[in-house]
Scaffold this motif. Structure first.
Motif, short mmCIF file in Angstrom:
data_model
loop_
_atom_site.label_atom_id
_atom_site.label_comp_id
_atom_site.label_asym_id
_atom_site.label_seq_id
_atom_site.Cartn_x
_atom_site.Cartn_y
_atom_site.Cartn_z
N ILE A 103 0.84 -1.20 0.00
CA ILE A 103 0.00 0.00 0.00
C ILE A 103 0.87 1.26 0.00
O ILE A 103 0.59 2.22 -0.71
CB ILE A 103 -0.96 -0.02 1.20
CG1 ILE A 103 -2.01 -1.14 1.01
CG2 ILE A 103 -1.65 1.34 1.38
CD1 ILE A 103 -2.84 -1.42 2.23
N ALA A 104 1.94 1.24 0.78
CA ALA A 104 2.82 2.41 0.88
C ALA A 104 3.49 2.74 -0.44
O ALA A 104 3.70 3.92 -0.75
CB ALA A 104 3.86 2.18 1.98
N GLN A 105 3.83 1.73 -1.22
CA GLN A 105 4.53 1.99 -2.49
C GLN A 105 3.57 2.29 -3.63
O GLN A 105 3.99 2.74 -4.68
CB GLN A 105 5.45 0.81 -2.85
CG GLN A 105 4.76 -0.51 -3.11
CD GLN A 105 4.23 -0.70 -4.53
OE1 GLN A 105 4.83 -0.22 -5.48
NE2 GLN A 105 3.10 -1.36 -4.66
N ALA A 106 2.30 2.02 -3.44
CA ALA A 106 1.31 2.23 -4.51
C ALA A 106 1.01 3.72 -4.66
O ALA A 106 0.71 4.40 -3.68
CB ALA A 106 0.04 1.46 -4.20
N ASP A 107 1.08 4.19 -5.89
CA ASP A 107 0.80 5.60 -6.16
C ASP A 107 -0.68 5.87 -6.40
O ASP A 107 -1.12 7.01 -6.27
CB ASP A 107 1.60 6.07 -7.38
CG ASP A 107 3.09 6.11 -7.12
OD1 ASP A 107 3.49 6.39 -5.97
OD2 ASP A 107 3.86 5.86 -8.07
N THR A 108 -1.43 4.84 -6.76
CA THR A 108 -2.84 5.01 -7.09
C THR A 108 -3.63 3.83 -6.55
O THR A 108 -3.06 2.76 -6.27
CB THR A 108 -3.05 5.07 -8.62
OG1 THR A 108 -2.72 3.78 -9.18
CG2 THR A 108 -2.21 6.16 -9.27
#
Length: 72
Positions: free
Chosen positions: A25-30
């Motif tokens: 979740i932390a690395q997801a941009d969208t």
């Protein structure tokens, strides 16, 4: 993230699952990137969500007797 933390606290996720899901979740941009999470992690979240009754909460109509709630 609060829901994921609660799932860990309730022992519905392992510490490793929590770590992997949080990192994803932390690395997801969208939101679309979050939806690409590996299926094993999605399955863990879905099982925990079912135990917590999250789907039922989201589908429940809003209470019309919310006391002094002012809308609009």
């Amino acid at each position: 993230m609060k829901t994921i933390d609660e799932m860990l606290h309730l022992e519905l996720l392992t510490a490793d699952q929590h770590h992997q899901i949080s990192a994803w979740i932390a690395q997801a941009d969208t939101p679309d990137e979050i939806l690409k999470m590996p299926s094993a992690l999605w399955q863990a979240v879905e099982r925990a969500s079912a135990v917590m009754g999250i789907d039922e909460d989201l589908l429940r109509p809003p209470a019309m007797d919310a006391g002094d709630l002012v809308c609009g």
